[in-house]
Design an enzyme around this catalytic site. Structure first.
Site, PDB file in Angstrom:
ATOM      1  N   LEU A   1       0.831  -1.220   0.000  1.00 41.23           N
ATOM      2  CA  LEU A   1       0.000   0.000   0.000  1.00 41.23           C
ATOM      3  C   LEU A   1       0.861   1.265   0.000  1.00 41.23           C
ATOM      4  O   LEU A   1       0.696   2.148  -0.858  1.00 41.23           O
ATOM      5  CB  LEU A   1      -0.903  -0.042   1.256  1.00 41.23           C
ATOM      6  CG  LEU A   1      -1.634   1.234   1.657  1.00 41.23           C
ATOM      7  CD1 LEU A   1      -2.650   1.639   0.605  1.00 41.23           C
ATOM      8  CD2 LEU A   1      -2.325   1.031   3.014  1.00 41.23           C
TER       9      LEU A   1
ATOM     10  N   ARG B   1     -10.578   6.572  14.936  1.00 38.60           N
ATOM     11  CA  ARG B   1      -9.320   6.400  14.201  1.00 38.60           C
ATOM     12  C   ARG B   1      -8.973   7.667  13.432  1.00 38.60           C
ATOM     13  O   ARG B   1      -9.865   8.387  12.958  1.00 38.60           O
ATOM     14  CB  ARG B   1      -9.430   5.247  13.182  1.00 38.60           C
ATOM     15  CG  ARG B   1      -9.663   3.857  13.761  1.00 38.60           C
ATOM     16  CD  ARG B   1      -8.448   3.323  14.489  1.00 38.60           C
ATOM     17  NE  ARG B   1      -8.611   1.957  14.991  1.00 38.60           N
ATOM     18  CZ  ARG B   1      -9.062   1.652  16.216  1.00 38.60           C
ATOM     19  NH1 ARG B   1      -9.395   2.602  17.074  1.00 38.60           N
ATOM     20  NH2 ARG B   1      -9.157   0.391  16.589  1.00 38.60           N
TER      21      ARG B   1
ATOM     22  N   LYS C   1     -16.439  -5.354   1.304  1.00 39.19           N
ATOM     23  CA  LYS C   1     -17.739  -5.877   1.747  1.00 39.19           C
ATOM     24  C   LYS C   1     -18.895  -5.108   1.099  1.00 39.19           C
ATOM     25  O   LYS C   1     -19.926  -5.675   0.753  1.00 39.19           O
ATOM     26  CB  LYS C   1     -17.842  -5.791   3.283  1.00 39.19           C
ATOM     27  CG  LYS C   1     -16.962  -6.823   3.976  1.00 39.19           C
ATOM     28  CD  LYS C   1     -17.368  -7.088   5.414  1.00 39.19           C
ATOM     29  CE  LYS C   1     -16.937  -6.057   6.369  1.00 39.19           C
ATOM     30  NZ  LYS C   1     -17.071  -6.464   7.786  1.00 39.19           N
TER      31      LYS C   1
ATOM     32  N   HIS D   1      -7.227  -4.226   6.832  1.00 38.34           N
ATOM     33  CA  HIS D   1      -7.663  -3.178   7.757  1.00 38.34           C
ATOM     34  C   HIS D   1      -9.120  -2.798   7.479  1.00 38.34           C
ATOM     35  O   HIS D   1      -9.713  -3.229   6.490  1.00 38.34           O
ATOM     36  CB  HIS D   1      -6.749  -1.962   7.626  1.00 38.34           C
ATOM     37  CG  HIS D   1      -5.394  -2.192   8.209  1.00 38.34           C
ATOM     38  ND1 HIS D   1      -4.293  -2.517   7.445  1.00 38.34           N
ATOM     39  CD2 HIS D   1      -4.950  -2.160   9.494  1.00 38.34           C
ATOM     40  CE1 HIS D   1      -3.247  -2.665   8.230  1.00 38.34           C
ATOM     41  NE2 HIS D   1      -3.600  -2.459   9.474  1.00 38.34           N
TER      42      HIS D   1
ATOM     43  N   THR E   1      -0.501   6.890  11.169  1.00 38.93           N
ATOM     44  CA  THR E   1      -1.767   6.374  11.715  1.00 38.93           C
ATOM     45  C   THR E   1      -2.321   5.356  10.694  1.00 38.93           C
ATOM     46  O   THR E   1      -1.602   4.941   9.791  1.00 38.93           O
ATOM     47  CB  THR E   1      -2.768   7.526  11.891  1.00 38.93           C
ATOM     48  OG1 THR E   1      -2.797   8.270  10.662  1.00 38.93           O
ATOM     49  CG2 THR E   1      -2.364   8.447  13.011  1.00 38.93           C
TER      50      THR E   1
ATOM     51  N   TYR F   1       2.964  -7.528  17.034  1.00 36.38           N
ATOM     52  CA  TYR F   1       3.316  -6.466  16.066  1.00 36.38           C
ATOM     53  C   TYR F   1       3.885  -5.269  16.818  1.00 36.38           C
ATOM     54  O   TYR F   1       4.902  -4.689  16.427  1.00 36.38           O
ATOM     55  CB  TYR F   1       2.043  -6.093  15.321  1.00 36.38           C
ATOM     56  CG  TYR F   1       2.138  -4.970  14.308  1.00 36.38           C
ATOM     57  CD1 TYR F   1       2.630  -5.195  13.022  1.00 36.38           C
ATOM     58  CD2 TYR F   1       1.673  -3.689  14.620  1.00 36.38           C
ATOM     59  CE1 TYR F   1       2.670  -4.168  12.086  1.00 36.38           C
ATOM     60  CE2 TYR F   1       1.716  -2.668  13.687  1.00 36.38           C
ATOM     61  CZ  TYR F   1       2.212  -2.902  12.417  1.00 36.38           C
ATOM     62  OH  TYR F   1       2.244  -1.886  11.496  1.00 36.38           O
TER      63      TYR F   1
END
Ligand code: NAP
Ligand code: GDP
Length: 322
Positions: free
Chosen positions: A17, A216, A195, A187, A172, A144
């Site tokens: 990404l 977030r 979805k 994520h 972030t 992690y």
């Protein structure tokens, strides 16, 4: 300029990404400054960075002067919950190999990637760069988190013992094209986009996991890429720097899901599955340090970036990672 000033930049995780966003920015927003930089974007198929010999061979082949180290075992809340040990072991091996081989081969600068999800679970807000080691991380991703925290320890070790200045960035939650859209492993935003795509196609409800209440801060991968290049060229401290939108741009998972619904033009029913975990409630980070260097940096508006990412996914459905 002399050839000594030429930068040979190895980007590990170059197909992921963030790596693919850096590639895009380099190729499409190039300016005079980066004409003396040559980039090498590496994937796991070229080198398994858990392996020391393969890592040494990689550095021998490309002879980097600079490294943007993004490669990692990465995943969303649910992948972390099921594989904490793998997250710890793989990332410890990868990070130790990269920093050791970089040091051995005389690399001038390494930028490694931490994350705001590695900070202490019980903390005061906003989180800042000084608080990484102040307490245990959230239980859901302890593997992690501890592995990522050790990058900061390694950077200090190389500076104190060898006077080599390697640094780290702390993004972030990132999203954008070329994300991992796998529903179980990825994520929240790529998961919801995928979805939503299926719900629209099959005329079924969109199911959001958890309560939708956690908060977030999301950063668009192209904005992060631009900031990574600034760190490469301008940021000289070994101390980590948080790369984040402001505290005022924090959104709930519910608000993020609404942006996806809008971006995908989904008209169907939206439901919450509260049997699924919420994870960390929030990890609100301060971007004060970043703003002290770059007061005028403009982040792409969240809904605009979501729309672009949704359109990218629909257009690239067949080849997207899922
Ligand atoms: P990503 O899309 O999952 O990409 C991971 C990259 O690492 C891929 O290029 C992958 O290669 C490579 N890789 C994984 N294991 C490897 C191995 N053993 N050897 C060599 N390469 C390996 O990850 P990302 O989201 O871009 O994350 C980039 C960095 O940002 C990571 O350090 C991550 O911890 C950090 N970060 C991410 C987020 C987020 O929300 N995504 C937030 C904060 C920090 P293949 O393509 O060949 O698999
Ligand atoms: P985190 O930010 O490190 O916790 O990781 P994620 O990006 O996986 O975000 C997890 C948050 O999003 C939790 O509150 C989840 O309950 C919520 N969530 C809602 N729907 C989804 C989904 O489809 N996938 C994921 N990964 N999380 C979801």
């Amino acid at each position: 300029m002399t050839s000594e000033q030429q930068k040979r930049v190895l980007v590990t995780g170059g197909t992921g990404l963030v790596g693919s966003a850096i590639k895009y920015v380099i190729e499409n927003e190039s300016n005079k400054k980066n004409q003396n930089e040559e980039y090498f974007f590496i994937s796991s198929s070229e080198c398994d960075l858990r392996n020391r010999e393969q890592t040494e061979a990689l550095f021998k082949k490309y002879q980097p002067t600079h490294v943007i180290h993004l490669a990692a075992l990465v995943g969303g809340l649910f992948r972390n919950l099921s594989r904490n040990l793998d997250f710890f072991r793989d990332n410890m091996q990868i990070n130790d190999n990269i920093l050791y081989v970089a040091y051995q081969t005389g690399v001038k600068k390494v930028i490694s990637c931490l994350s705001t999800c590695i900070f202490p679970d019980k903390t005061t807000y906003p989180i800042d760069e000084t608080m990484i080691h102040n307490g245990a991380p959230h239980d859901s991703n302890f593997g992690y988190s501890y592995a990522k925290r050790m990058i900061d320890v390694l950077n200090k070790g190389y500076a104190v013992q060898h006077n080599v200045h390697y640094t780290s960035i702390i993004p972030t939650n990132v999203f954008g094209p070329n994300d991992n859209f796998n529903i179980e492993d990825g994520h929240v935003l790529p998961g919801l986009i995928h979805k939503c795509y299926l719900a629209k196609k099959n005329n079924t409800p969109l199911i959001i996991w958890g309560s939708g209440k956690p908060l977030r801060q999301f950063i668009y991968s192209y904005d992060l890429a631009r900031l990574c290049l600034w760190v490469l060229r301008e940021y000289d401290s070994i101390e980590p720097i948080i790369l984040s939108v402001g505290e005022e741009d924090e959104v709930s998972i519910k608000e993020a899901a609404e942006a996806v619904v809008k971006g995908m033009d989904f008209q169907g029913e939206v439901k919450y599955d509260t049997t699924k975990a919420d994870g960390q409630f929030k990890k609100t980070a301060s971007n004060k340090k970043l703003r002290s260097y770059l007061p005028d940096f403009k982040f792409t508006p969240f809904e605009e970036a979501i729309k672009y990412t949704c359109d990218w996914f629909v257009k690239n459905y067949d080849k997207a990672r899922k």
